[in-house]
Design a protein around this motif. Structure first.
Motif, PDB file in Angstrom:
ATOM      1  N   ARG A  57      -5.103  -5.132   6.455  1.00 58.07           N
ATOM      2  CA  ARG A  57      -4.372  -3.988   5.379  1.00 58.07           C
ATOM      3  C   ARG A  57      -4.539  -2.264   5.984  1.00 58.07           C
ATOM      4  NH1 ARG A  57      -4.842  -1.995  -0.153  1.00 58.07           N
ATOM      5  NH2 ARG A  57      -5.280   0.461   1.369  1.00 58.07           N
ATOM      6  N   ALA A 116       1.191   0.741  -6.670  1.00 60.27           N
ATOM      7  CA  ALA A 116       0.723   0.244  -8.398  1.00 60.27           C
ATOM      8  C   ALA A 116       2.021   2.289  -9.022  1.00 60.27           C
ATOM      9  CB  ALA A 116      -0.691   0.505  -8.885  1.00 60.27           C
ATOM     10  N   ARG A 117       1.552   3.129  -8.296  1.00 62.63           N
ATOM     11  CA  ARG A 117       1.855   4.255  -9.003  1.00 62.63           C
ATOM     12  C   ARG A 117       3.803   3.557  -8.493  1.00 62.63           C
ATOM     13  NH1 ARG A 117      -2.766   4.060  -7.229  1.00 62.63           N
ATOM     14  NH2 ARG A 117      -4.431   5.205  -8.591  1.00 62.63           N
ATOM     15  N   LYS A 138       2.873  -3.937  -5.934  1.00 64.18           N
ATOM     16  CA  LYS A 138       1.560  -3.970  -7.333  1.00 64.18           C
ATOM     17  C   LYS A 138       2.281  -3.653  -8.790  1.00 64.18           C
ATOM     18  CE  LYS A 138      -2.039  -3.140  -4.414  1.00 64.18           C
ATOM     19  NZ  LYS A 138      -3.266  -2.567  -3.711  1.00 64.18           N
ATOM     20  N   ARG A 168      -3.431  -6.155  -9.744  1.00 65.87           N
ATOM     21  CA  ARG A 168      -4.304  -5.395  -8.632  1.00 65.87           C
ATOM     22  C   ARG A 168      -5.409  -4.419  -9.734  1.00 65.87           C
ATOM     23  NH1 ARG A 168      -4.474  -0.139 -10.914  1.00 65.87           N
ATOM     24  NH2 ARG A 168      -4.529   0.963  -9.145  1.00 65.87           N
TER      25      ARG A 168
HETATM   26  C1  PEP Z   1      -3.686   0.244  -2.274  1.00 61.56           C
HETATM   27  O1  PEP Z   1      -3.620  -0.596  -1.629  1.00 61.56           O
HETATM   28  O2  PEP Z   1      -4.043   1.157  -1.180  1.00 61.56           O
HETATM   29  C2  PEP Z   1      -3.024   1.573  -2.994  1.00 61.56           C
HETATM   30  C3  PEP Z   1      -2.930   2.479  -3.277  1.00 61.56           C
HETATM   31  O3  PEP Z   1      -3.266   0.741  -4.235  1.00 61.56           O
HETATM   32  P1  PEP Z   1      -2.871   0.852  -5.461  1.00 61.56           P
HETATM   33  O4  PEP Z   1      -1.333   1.154  -5.773  1.00 61.56           O
HETATM   34  O5  PEP Z   1      -2.943  -1.215  -6.214  1.00 61.56           O
HETATM   35  O6  PEP Z   1      -3.399   1.463  -6.605  1.00 61.56           O
END
Ligand code: PEP
Ligand code: MN
Length: 268
Positions: A57, A116-117, A138, A168
């Motif tokens: 990642r 997520a956002r 996510k 997450r």
């Molecule tokens: C990420 O995985 O880098 C991340 C920003 O996660 P999330 O979108 O779940 O906050």
């Protein structure tokens, strides 16, 4: 609905260049929050590979809360990722935050991550739906499981069936952890959908010390994989250092996870 068990009874296995997500093997994705520079990234990549991770990642486009925080190296970061893949053989997962960058990101990565956002950024979901490339979707910060599955529906209905869901952590009244991990989501998703689901214990807890316990919990409750933040020098990380495992700790967590995987009849 295309995500539902009524539509498809058998579990979907997403094939990422030979790495199968949703099969017997628990797939582990690991690496730093962001690509910061070539040295640290390649070093971390080699170490997560050695510990047994399958996928690497790293964020090149970072969705940061503050506009003054490190925003990512963009294409330079993607190039470093491609080099790390060349060296380690690991497949790549990285986030795209804008429809204008989907083609670019897809040309480098093996899995396109929707953060997520952006879980309900419908234009972005439709755009990645036009590709065949696997998508890691996510769960939104305050999205219900139904809303999350509908977001997956946007991708699949455009023609891309290769969706992997990722729990997450969600926003609750609790402040001791960055988010509250919803492990119930795993059996619930498994009941209503055929899609594979993985867990991100790093963003869910925000604290490296809790990552081991929640990783084991995720595997025990039926998750098909994990995405874990690992940094060769967390104290110097530009992003999410407090939740990042050192490579030696990650190795240890992998050993512990192997036993849990075995106990639930899976491999790691
Ligand atoms: C990420 O995985 O880098 C991340 C920003 O996660 P999330 O979108 O779940 O906050
Ligand atoms: Mn992060």
């Amino acid at each position: 609905k295309l995500t539902s068990r009524e539509f498809k009874q058998t579990p979907t296995i997403v094939n990422v260049g030979g790495v199968e997500i949703g099969g017997d093997k628990i797939v582990v994705m690991a690496g730093p929050c962001a690509i910061e520079n070539k040295e640290i990234y390649i070093d971390t990549a080699k170490k997560v590979k050695e510990a047994g991770a399958d996928i690497l990642r790293g964020g090149a486009f970072k969705p940061r809360t503050s506009p003054y925080s490190f925003q990512g190296l963009e294409e330079d970061g993607l190039k470093i990722m491609a080099e790390a893949r060349e060296i380690t053989g690991l497949k790549l997962v990285t986030e795209v935050v804008d429809t204008r960058d989907v083609e670019l990101v897809a040309s480098y990565t093996d899995i396109i991550q929707i953060g997520a956002r952006n879980m309900q950024n419908f234009r972005l979901l439709k755009e990645v739906g036009l590709y065949k490339k696997p998508v890691l979707l996510k769960r939104g910060l305050s999205a219900t499981i139904e809303e999350w599955l509908m977001a997956a529906e946007y991708i699949i209905s455009e023609g891309n069936q290769n969706v992997i869901l990722c729990e997450r952590g969600i926003r609750t009244f609790e402040t001791a952890t960055r988010n509250t991990i919803d492990l119930s989501a795993i059996p619930v998703v498994k009941e209503f959908s055929h899609l594979p689901v993985i867990v991100d214990p790093s963003h869910a807890t925000g604290t490296w010390k809790y990552v081991s316990a929640l990783s084991k919990g995720a595997v025990a409750t039926g998750a098909d994989g994990l995405i874990i933040e690992v940094h060769s020098d967390p104290n110097c990380a530009l992003c999410d250092g407090p939740q990042s495992l050192k490579p030696s700790k990650f190795s240890q967590v992998m050993e512990e996870l192997r036993k849990v995987a075995e106990a639930v009849g899976r491999t790691l």
